[in-house]
Design an enzyme around this catalytic site. Structure first.
Site, short mmCIF file in Angstrom:
data_model
loop_
_atom_site.label_atom_id
_atom_site.label_comp_id
_atom_site.label_asym_id
_atom_site.label_seq_id
_atom_site.Cartn_x
_atom_site.Cartn_y
_atom_site.Cartn_z
N PRO A 34 0.47 2.35 -3.99
CA PRO A 34 1.76 2.43 -3.41
C PRO A 34 1.83 0.94 -2.81
O PRO A 34 0.90 0.58 -1.76
CB PRO A 34 1.74 3.56 -2.33
CG PRO A 34 0.97 4.63 -2.86
CD PRO A 34 -0.07 3.93 -3.54
N GLU A 35 3.07 0.41 -2.62
CA GLU A 35 3.12 -0.98 -2.13
C GLU A 35 4.01 -0.74 -0.81
O GLU A 35 4.43 0.35 -0.43
CB GLU A 35 3.86 -1.99 -3.05
CG GLU A 35 3.16 -2.11 -4.37
CD GLU A 35 3.36 -3.44 -5.27
OE1 GLU A 35 4.29 -4.14 -4.74
OE2 GLU A 35 3.51 -3.20 -6.48
N LYS A 77 0.97 -1.77 3.80
CA LYS A 77 0.64 -0.63 3.06
C LYS A 77 -0.06 0.52 3.97
O LYS A 77 -0.50 1.48 3.24
CB LYS A 77 -0.39 -0.71 1.88
CG LYS A 77 0.03 -2.09 0.98
CD LYS A 77 -0.87 -2.04 -0.05
CE LYS A 77 -0.38 -3.52 -1.06
NZ LYS A 77 -1.28 -3.71 -2.16
N ASN A 83 0.95 -5.21 -6.91
CA ASN A 83 0.94 -5.60 -8.13
C ASN A 83 2.04 -5.62 -8.91
O ASN A 83 2.56 -6.52 -9.50
CB ASN A 83 -0.16 -4.56 -8.89
CG ASN A 83 -0.66 -5.64 -10.08
OD1 ASN A 83 -0.78 -6.90 -10.04
ND2 ASN A 83 -0.74 -5.04 -11.55
N ARG A 142 -6.74 -6.42 -11.42
CA ARG A 142 -5.41 -5.97 -11.59
C ARG A 142 -4.75 -6.51 -12.81
O ARG A 142 -5.01 -7.46 -13.38
CB ARG A 142 -4.49 -6.16 -10.52
CG ARG A 142 -4.88 -5.80 -8.98
CD ARG A 142 -4.80 -4.36 -8.75
NE ARG A 142 -5.56 -4.08 -7.57
CZ ARG A 142 -4.77 -4.09 -6.38
NH1 ARG A 142 -3.80 -4.55 -6.46
NH2 ARG A 142 -5.57 -3.86 -5.26
#
Length: 267
Positions: free
Chosen positions: A2-3, A53, A170, A253
């Site tokens: 989660p961003e 975050k 990401n 990533r």
């Protein structure tokens, strides 16, 4: 993972049901169960905020709970007696207040600390400017990105460094670079000041729009992306097929980019 926009929306969703209410029960479970959580029982919740975050829940006795969801964690809110959508064994933290139950599932990080200790916390004190903060310092974020220690770092990896700017992950790394037509593989040191500043500004704008911040434009949320998750599909701008590959050494990533719009080729 989660961003920052997800954590911002999570905090906004919990806040009306928690802030101003007194904790009637609290418990933790799973690895590293925290018996000292009993110290928040009987205390009023004074704030629910996102920081990068992280999610921070603050209490009137100067304590706060910090959670970091990493890849699989999530916060749920239920009515008292309502059936949970996940097994109780996956609950890391449960906070009960009159009229609501807040449950944090699967989070690897749940800790209790004093609010005044934030500046000494090994993770929180190193965070760069929060892209979603009202007082976001774009100049400081740009300065941190251009720090000599990041000069040889690929810009895609540098944008994910929470010590430079907090909240981006990401998805918005990829969307920001595509929007600004910058190759993910060029080094920070090869970019001029104007380009780095534009990247910071675009990352903030996209994150704010996704988070639904007032005045930030249309909320994208989980809507269509330009490059993220679109390997093999046409670039919305030029029609070239989007490509992807793993990037990064510590935590690889998937990076998505348009080889035409984002001109530099991968090494």
């Amino acid at each position: 993972m989660p961003e920052g926009d997800t954590l911002f929306r999570t905090a906004a969703g919990l806040r009306p049901y928690l802030v101003g209410r007194t904790v009637t029960a609290a418990r933790t479970g799973g690895p590293g169960a925290m018996p000292q959580v009993a110290r928040i029982v009987g205390r009023e919740i004074t704030g629910v905020e996102s920081l990068g975050k992280n999610l921070l829940i603050r209490f009137d006795n100067g304590l706060e709970i910090r959670t970091h969801l990493r890849m699989n964690g999530s916060w749920h809110r239920y009515r008292p007696g309502e059936r949970w959508r996940r097994p109780a064994g996956r609950a890391r933290l449960v906070i009960e207040v009159p009229g609501a139950v807040a449950v944090c599932f699967d989070a690897p990080v749940v800790e209790l600390l004093e609010v005044r200790a934030e500046g000494l916390h090994p993770s929180l004190r190193r965070l760069g400017p929060d892209l979603l903060a009202p007082d976001f310092d774009a100049d400081e974020a740009t300065r941190r990105l251009r720090d000599p220690s990041r000069a040889e770092m690929a810009i895609a990896e540098a944008l994910l460094d929470q010590r430079a700017l907090a909240g981006i992950g990401n998805i918005w790394k990829n969307e920001t670079l595509w929007t600004e037509r910058v190759s993910p593989f060029v080094t920070v040191g090869s970019l001029d000041d104007e380009t780095v500043a534009r990247l910071v500004g675009t990352a903030r704008r996209l994150l704010r729009a996704s988070a639904g911040v007032a005045g930030a434009g249309a909320r994208s949320g989980s809507g269509p992306r330009s490059v993220y998750g679109r390997t093999g599909r046409p670039c919305p701008r030029c029609g070239t097929r989007i490509v992807s590959r793993q990037q990064g050494t510590e935590i690889p990533r998937t990076t998505y980019w348009c080889p035409t719009c984002q001109r530099a080729k991968a090494p």
